[in-house]
Design an enzyme around this catalytic site. Sequence first.
Site, PDB file in Angstrom:
ATOM      1  N   LYS A  86      27.699  40.090  52.510  1.00 11.41           N
ATOM      2  CA  LYS A  86      27.801  39.104  53.585  1.00 11.41           C
ATOM      3  C   LYS A  86      26.442  38.506  53.958  1.00 11.41           C
ATOM      4  CE  LYS A  86      30.053  38.195  57.953  1.00 11.41           C
ATOM      5  NZ  LYS A  86      30.974  38.672  59.000  1.00 11.41           N
TER       6      LYS A  86
ATOM      7  N   MET B 167      64.901  46.719  31.723  1.00 10.85           N
ATOM      8  CA  MET B 167      64.257  47.342  30.570  1.00 10.85           C
ATOM      9  C   MET B 167      64.165  48.860  30.759  1.00 10.85           C
ATOM     10  SD  MET B 167      63.311  46.690  27.577  1.00 10.85           S
ATOM     11  CE  MET B 167      62.728  45.032  27.210  1.00 10.85           C
TER      12      MET B 167
ATOM     13  N   PHE C 230      32.977  49.584  57.290  1.00 12.85           N
ATOM     14  CA  PHE C 230      34.330  49.057  57.419  1.00 12.85           C
ATOM     15  C   PHE C 230      34.615  48.087  56.266  1.00 12.85           C
ATOM     16  CE2 PHE C 230      37.213  45.736  59.133  1.00 12.85           C
ATOM     17  CZ  PHE C 230      38.353  46.525  59.206  1.00 12.85           C
ATOM     18  N   GLN C 231      35.753  48.254  55.628  1.00  9.23           N
ATOM     19  CA  GLN C 231      36.183  47.444  54.488  1.00  9.23           C
ATOM     20  C   GLN C 231      35.161  47.444  53.350  1.00  9.23           C
ATOM     21  OE1 GLN C 231      37.676  43.605  55.946  1.00  9.23           O
ATOM     22  NE2 GLN C 231      39.689  44.569  56.200  1.00  9.23           N
TER      23      GLN C 231
ATOM     24  N   GLU D 141      46.430  39.199  48.112  1.00  5.24           N
ATOM     25  CA  GLU D 141      45.357  38.928  47.132  1.00  5.24           C
ATOM     26  C   GLU D 141      45.848  39.014  45.693  1.00  5.24           C
ATOM     27  OE1 GLU D 141      44.892  40.831  49.790  1.00  5.24           O
ATOM     28  OE2 GLU D 141      43.050  40.202  50.814  1.00  5.24           O
TER      29      GLU D 141
END
Lengths: 582, 163
Positions: free
Chosen positions: A174, A492, A124-125, A62
């Site tokens: 959802k 760096m 969940f999630q 993602e």
Amino acid sequence: MELKLPPLAETGETLTGAEIAIRCLSEEGVEFVFGYPGGAVLFIYDALFKQKKVKHILVRHEQGALHAADGYARATGRPGVALVTSGPGVTNAVTGIATAYMDSIPMVVITGQVPTRAIGEDAFQECDTVGITRPCVKHNFLVKDVNELAVTIKKAFHIATTGRPGPVLVDIPKDVSQQTARFHYPDKVHLRSYSPVVKGHGGQIKKAMQLLLDAKRPMIYVGGGAVLGEASQEVTELVRLLDFPCTNTLMGLGSIPASDKRFVGMLGMHGTVEANMAMQNCDVLLAVGARFDDRVIGNPAHFAAGNPSRKIVHIDVDPSSISKRVRVDVPIVGHVKDVLTELIALIKAGKEKPDAAALAAWWAQIATWRAKDCLKYDRASPIIKPQFVIEKLWEVTKGDAYVTSDVGQHQMWAAQFYRFEKPRRWINSGGLGTMGVGLPYAMGVKLAFPEADVACVTGEASIQMCIQELSTCKQYHLPVKLVNLNNRYMGMVRQWQEFFHGNRYAESYMDALPDFVKLAEAYGHVGMKVEKPGDVEGALREAFALKDRLVFLDIITDQTENVFPMVPGGKGMSEMILAEDL
Amino acid sequence: MRHILSILVENEAGALSRVAGLFSARGYNIESLTVAPTEDATMSRMTIVTTGSEEIVEQITKQLNKLVDVVKVVDLSEGRHIERELMLVKVRAAGKDREEMKRTADIFRGRIIDVTDKSYTIELTGTTDKLDAFLEALDKGAILETVRTGVSGIGRGEWVLKA
């Protein structure tokens, strides 16, 4: 019982929330959605599947989706759109959202959420998406009523693209994506609590003009706001009209052609001597779409105390950027493009001209700073110098490529040595400094401009942070060119350890690097390893000649090279370390 | 310097978090924060008491204005204004102290709103200073519990804060 009518139910066809979301995107003219499916967005993916207008780009993580959408937005000026699922989809996206937020990039991020009845039950999630993202978005929404979805998405695009742009997130549970409503996409939205100032104050613009015309040692300092505000033409016109020196921030590069003799290079921590000294010593400073941040002016107390009589004019669309770190004398809140247009017209209409004698003396002073040749490096080195690679990249691409970068030394060398002639050609993470952006940025750019040369200047540490997107490049045939300045160090970090931590290179060396050539080949691309200075140009030419292939150029560079000049953190901008000092 | 900011915000879920989050994220002080819906139910009004230099308070005001849910921000301390805070104090009031406690409450124009044979609950309204003074006037051992609302403020005269 009285029936409660949904707010926008009078007209339009009946669609599911998922279909509404996709239709909204199509109404907004969105070409690409960068995303990754999951449980909470299944209805939305189903709706995507059933249409052809909005094309979905399936990334491998993602974070890559957000960066690619961000890169697309930076290159085109149009909002980037990303779509991820709830929970881990969102948390993986957060780095990408924060990156866009810090650089004021317009984006609309659609996230799935668990069904409304499950919110707060540790489903969940599930995660508190609006809570987690609140500090790194311009605004966010949780849509609990399908009838509000279309107008919310309209608001999201409106907020993301107006005023100071930024990412806006729309969280869709959802069940809301499954429920139906009449679809009506509003042409306009009005928010009483949101009306960014666009027109600069006429009186302030007059004051600014007078200050500029009376200046003996003027300086024009242009930041990313000029690129975002499409004001590079006006910046260039003003600089040429007045014959004043002009510097760009890291984010402002390309807002004036680097070939213009009035351009004194980038300023800041790794800015040129001429840019930093002119900033410190000017008597009138015009700041355009910039924010005097710590990497630009260093210590604000030193900046102010070193030159207390300096007058500052600051044009910015965001009032909170003005007088934040540095006190400003003439603030002008408004669109930089419109303000500059007015300013130019005022100067042209008047008879006054800048003081030619004073200006000549100022330019002579600047010439002595320029003569330091602060970007010089060892061109005869038998080991490949990273600066040399960027110069060759510029030559091979005729200075006209889109160049993305990751974060670190290679980023600074690309900024210093690729002399950008146009805005939106230089795509990098300035504010948040996110390693891993380079490759997904290049994907977003290449999708927007398939015919253009797109180079990603990266390092062996940064590239590994989103390297999985090589797979996405294969799937969508994105023949970008990766220029990996491989010095086997987080360069760096190593440089700071050398300068400020007694050469103790704690964890900045990577002991087990992959064979990048084989890795590129494993993903179905072309890999090339370059180890001699004499082979650099040839390899670059060969890579760019392979129009339809992604080429990973693994260029083995000098491990000890440092970025100069350097203003150490917390120091004043005239307190630079130069290569010759060491 | 102490400043009293009056803020009109959309009465939306999360609006309070956005304002409170802004203060914590940028390291600004909150001495007190009160919020409730206004006569227009779509809007809430907050009063935030903060401290900081002029520069900081200017930044706070600008950053608040930048929040999409914020409709209007006014620094009440820039003009003439009235501020009030409500406090409820439960005090020990038994034996010889019972009369004295009532007298002290009367002096501060407090009202006794709940009584048991051992305690009073006193309601007191006023500026922060006055409430502090009342607490100081009481014997520390007599104070059982205090709760304060934080400051609410309004401008003097005919000027009104409107969307």
